[in-house]
Enzyme design. Structure first.
Site, PDB file in Angstrom:
ATOM      1  N   LYS A 144     -28.236   0.424  28.702  1.00  0.00           N
ATOM      2  CA  LYS A 144     -29.215  -0.700  28.532  1.00  0.00           C
ATOM      3  C   LYS A 144     -28.534  -1.754  29.100  1.00  0.00           C
ATOM      4  O   LYS A 144     -29.507  -2.575  29.470  1.00  0.00           O
ATOM      5  CB  LYS A 144     -29.355  -1.147  26.783  1.00  0.00           C
ATOM      6  CG  LYS A 144     -30.287  -0.012  26.312  1.00  0.00           C
ATOM      7  CD  LYS A 144     -30.834  -0.595  25.023  1.00  0.00           C
ATOM      8  CE  LYS A 144     -31.691   0.356  24.512  1.00  0.00           C
ATOM      9  NZ  LYS A 144     -32.380   0.027  23.160  1.00  0.00           N
ATOM     10  N   LYS A 196     -35.283  11.100  27.863  1.00  0.00           N
ATOM     11  CA  LYS A 196     -35.939  10.897  26.268  1.00  0.00           C
ATOM     12  C   LYS A 196     -36.916   9.924  26.314  1.00  0.00           C
ATOM     13  O   LYS A 196     -37.245   8.998  26.958  1.00  0.00           O
ATOM     14  CB  LYS A 196     -34.581  10.114  25.825  1.00  0.00           C
ATOM     15  CG  LYS A 196     -34.862  10.343  24.199  1.00  0.00           C
ATOM     16  CD  LYS A 196     -33.699   9.554  23.362  1.00  0.00           C
ATOM     17  CE  LYS A 196     -34.008   8.054  23.818  1.00  0.00           C
ATOM     18  NZ  LYS A 196     -33.669   6.974  23.041  1.00  0.00           N
ATOM     19  N   LYS A 234     -39.400   3.701  23.739  1.00  0.00           N
ATOM     20  CA  LYS A 234     -40.209   2.792  23.532  1.00  0.00           C
ATOM     21  C   LYS A 234     -40.258   1.847  24.707  1.00  0.00           C
ATOM     22  O   LYS A 234     -41.227   1.303  25.309  1.00  0.00           O
ATOM     23  CB  LYS A 234     -40.050   1.981  22.372  1.00  0.00           C
ATOM     24  CG  LYS A 234     -39.864   2.674  21.082  1.00  0.00           C
ATOM     25  CD  LYS A 234     -39.741   1.378  19.696  1.00  0.00           C
ATOM     26  CE  LYS A 234     -39.321   1.975  18.453  1.00  0.00           C
ATOM     27  NZ  LYS A 234     -37.561   1.721  18.462  1.00  0.00           N
TER      28      LYS A 234
END
Ligand code: TYM
Length: 345
Positions: free
Chosen positions: A128, A209, A212
């Site tokens: 991230k 994966k 969202k």
């Protein structure tokens, strides 16, 4: 310490294992969130003593992505989806994380006993923060807040998808270190990952994966729990497979494995049964079967969601009750941790 202040290291006879889990309201919930987390919460709900949280404080760690008005609405939507998926509000504690201050407060105490190096090692932090010019302290500290969530409720089991296992293991390490430094304070939790659906991959990119944040940018990446049938159909029928003409089970490609995994998770059919069913068939048939199974899974959730969304006052009342029940339990654990450290009133 009185008995209710002692984090007994096992389960007293006959007591239900204590469960904590949560989902971030950082985007639309998708099939991966459902198969990896929500569904296993629902299936085992009556055998366990559950606390389910909408973790909104986790959803503000990337300030560029925060939409304050939208976040409140999203937290309600996620809570409504817990109930729409089948969580019984009378038998489970459901609340929004920021409504119970103890989560943030315990995080500070744990920050002071958690080595920084442990946080830099987290793969989710690495991915991230990659490529960002500026990263918030909260993004790095995210797993300590997650540890607080779990430890506040003397949790035994944390039902999650595969990507969260590293954070649960870190939670154990954080608790063990605190107990070692300041005396037995926290119970050690364990991650529980479902047999199927623990890692659902993106339909447009089966090497990644389903997530969202990616789904916000790419239309065909995910099926969301509240998507209309036409959008679900487009996404699944355009799923990436491979260039073969027939379904291949030996050395199946990542895309085919993902579709078979979703079928296995939604219909309960084993891989042998699926091999028989699709022997000699084309990918169009496989995708149609996935589409049918996904629509069947989501239809009752969508119908219940519409009912719940029509009564926001009732939803808010359930969440307020949930926060009261959660606060009572969380306050006891926080006090225990404060006492161990020599702080607090
Ligand atoms: P979050 O919001 O990313 O995901 C919520 C849950 O859904 C699972 N999941 C998946 N499972 C299978 N396949 C996928 N593609 C997929 N995507 C998501 C996740 O594993 C998770 O179980 N840090 C957590 C939220 C959290 C939490 C907690 C969880 C905060 N505090 C305490 C458990 C206990 C997260 O970001 O989940």
């Amino acid at each position: 310490m009185s008995p209710d202040q002692t984090p007994a290291a096992g389960q007293p006879d006959g007591a239900r294992p204590r469960v904590f889990s949560g989902i971030q309201p950082s985007g639309d919930l998708h099939l991966g969130t459902y198969l990896g987390a929500l569904r296993q919460w629902v299936e085992a709900q009556h055998e366990r003593d559950n606390v389910f949280c909408v973790v909104d404080l986790h959803a503000i760690t990337v300030p560029e992505d925060v939409d304050p008005a939208g976040l409140r609405a999203k937290s309600r939507e996620v809570a409504a989806l817990y109930f729409a998926a089948g969580i019984d509000p009378d038998d489970n504690v459901v609340f929004v994380q920021s409504h119970v201050r103890e989560h943030a407060e315990l995080t500070w105490l744990l920050n002071c006993t958690t080595p920084l190096g442990w946080l830099y090692r987290m793969t989710q932090f690495k991915s991230k923060s990659e490529g960002r010019e500026s990263v918030s302290t909260g993004l790095l500290d995210y797993p300590v807040l997650q540890a607080s969530d779990i430890l506040l409720y003397d949790t035994d089991l944390v039902p999650v998808g595969e990507d969260q296992v590293q954070h649960i293991e870190l939670t154990r390490d954080i608790a063990t270190r605190f107990n070692h430094l300041f005396g037995e304070t926290f119970r050690l939790p364990k991650a529980v990952v479902p047999k199927s659906g623990a890692r659902v991959m993106g339909f447009d990119d089966p090497e990644t994966k389903m997530s969202k944040s990616i789904a916000r940018e790419r239309d065909r990446h995910a099926v969301h729990l509240l998507d209309p049938e036409s959008k679900i159909k487009k996404t699944i029928m355009s799923a990436v497979t491979d260039s073969e003409r027939e379904v291949r089970f030996e050395h199946a490609s990542a895309g085919v494995k993902n579709l078979l995994g979703i079928l296995n998770a939604t219909t309960g059919e084993t891989y042998e049964q699926l091999a028989d069913r699709f022997d000699g068939k084309g990918y169009g048939d496989l995708k149609k079967a996935v589409l049918e199974a996904v629509l069947e899974t989501l239809a009752p959730i969508q119908a219940r969601y519409q009912e719940l969304a029509s009564d926001p006052a009732e939803l808010d009342a359930i969440l307020a009750r949930g926060a009261d029940r959660a606060r009572e339990r969380a306050a006891r654990t926080l006090e225990r941790a404060q006492r161990a450290l020599g702080v607090g009133a």
